[in-house]
Design a protein around this motif. Sequence first.
Motif, mmCIF file in Angstrom:
data_model
loop_
_atom_site.group_PDB
_atom_site.id
_atom_site.type_symbol
_atom_site.label_atom_id
_atom_site.label_comp_id
_atom_site.label_asym_id
_atom_site.label_seq_id
_atom_site.Cartn_x
_atom_site.Cartn_y
_atom_site.Cartn_z
ATOM 1 N N PHE A 229 11.394 -5.672 -3.105
ATOM 2 C CA PHE A 229 11.904 -6.831 -3.897
ATOM 3 C C PHE A 229 11.388 -6.487 -5.386
ATOM 4 C CE2 PHE A 229 11.242 -8.873 0.158
ATOM 5 C CZ PHE A 229 12.399 -9.158 0.711
ATOM 6 N N GLY A 230 10.576 -5.358 -5.788
ATOM 7 C CA GLY A 230 10.542 -5.036 -7.016
ATOM 8 C C GLY A 230 9.485 -5.743 -7.631
ATOM 9 N N ILE A 231 8.546 -6.328 -6.993
ATOM 10 C CA ILE A 231 7.357 -7.098 -7.480
ATOM 11 C C ILE A 231 6.513 -6.132 -8.022
ATOM 12 C CG2 ILE A 231 5.376 -8.457 -6.779
ATOM 13 C CD1 ILE A 231 6.999 -9.438 -4.176
ATOM 14 N N ASP A 232 5.588 -6.360 -9.069
ATOM 15 C CA ASP A 232 4.834 -5.658 -9.898
ATOM 16 C C ASP A 232 3.985 -4.877 -9.125
ATOM 17 O OD1 ASP A 232 6.228 -6.516 -12.304
ATOM 18 O OD2 ASP A 232 4.462 -7.930 -12.983
ATOM 19 N N LYS A 233 3.749 -3.809 -9.379
ATOM 20 C CA LYS A 233 2.818 -2.816 -8.823
ATOM 21 C C LYS A 233 1.415 -3.174 -9.009
ATOM 22 C CE LYS A 233 5.536 1.380 -8.815
ATOM 23 N NZ LYS A 233 5.644 2.783 -9.140
ATOM 24 N N SER A 234 0.549 -3.027 -8.133
ATOM 25 C CA SER A 234 -0.930 -3.181 -8.298
ATOM 26 C C SER A 234 -1.653 -2.213 -9.177
ATOM 27 C CB SER A 234 -1.664 -3.191 -6.852
ATOM 28 O OG SER A 234 -3.093 -3.404 -6.970
#
Length: 341
Positions: A229-234
């Motif tokens: 879903f394209g959530i920000d990378k850690s």
Amino acid sequence: MPGETLWEIAKAEVEKRGINGSEGDGAEIGEKSVFFIGSKNGVIDEPPKPTLALEYTYGRRAKGHNTPKDIAHFWELGGGTSLLDLISVPITSDTLRTFSLVLVLDLSKPNDLWPTMENLLQATKSHVDKVIMKLGKTNPKAASEMRQKIWNNMQKDHPDRELIDPFPVPLVIIGSKYDIFQDFESEKRKVICKTLRFVAHYYGASLMFTSKSEALLLKIRGVINQLAFGIDKSKSICVDQNKPLFITAGLDSFSQIGSPPVPENDIGKLHAHSPMELWKKVYEKLFPPKSINTLKNIKDPARDPQYAESEVDEMRIQKDQELEQYKRSSSKSWKQIELDS
């Protein structure tokens, strides 16, 4: 449709996308595909469940109120390395631009680790390269964008930029069963950790270890959500071999990884044509492949013990015996015809 297997649903979904979208148009905005491949029973969650030859499911996630939902297509290849031909099903010119690969490796079986990793990555890369080449003939701009996109995880001023060969699609390598791995001897853990760090960094991939621990599973779920879903990378990183590794793509370096863990006197004796081959030779010196034949040779899922069903297997044996009997009787009949003539 009632009675359909997941495999039939997956095939129908791929065919539907192939029909509805013109060649090279790509997936809809907000639509991504994640493909899980890896070791047999090298699962993240416990207890392991039987996997079909190729499983498909999908998930949705709302961006906000009254906005279209993001769609993620999830595929899983069963059978370890025994069903490589099915890799071509989810990877098409329509899905490739929003496609990610998750390679799950069983840390508790280090002797199978390199052949599993090598066979699966080579087969996937070969097919992806063919799809990009085919796409380049009909949509050169899309193919060019894809080749450039694979460098996104590597900073332009990264010291290793000229030394790596990024995998053609985003890649995450997950080492499972860390709870067993952490009890290995220190030297063995060191070799496995350094080797996987090298492979992951060389391919521009992320690397992380996990187990039944809820804290580790939470991290993995975050990574999967990022791919889907394209959530920000850690941005967190852990390179300590005494802890579960967690390294996001582009944050490692060859200088931090160091040279292959082998005495300097032995390095010269190992004849290798590339750094990857050198690491392979060093790794397999400590962990020689044991089941490479079983990894490669099971081409027929009906003969794979992972999919064993007693009633079906008994019927299969009976049919095989009937076939052999038919072959023998047919052979005798043809010989008799030849004699009569």
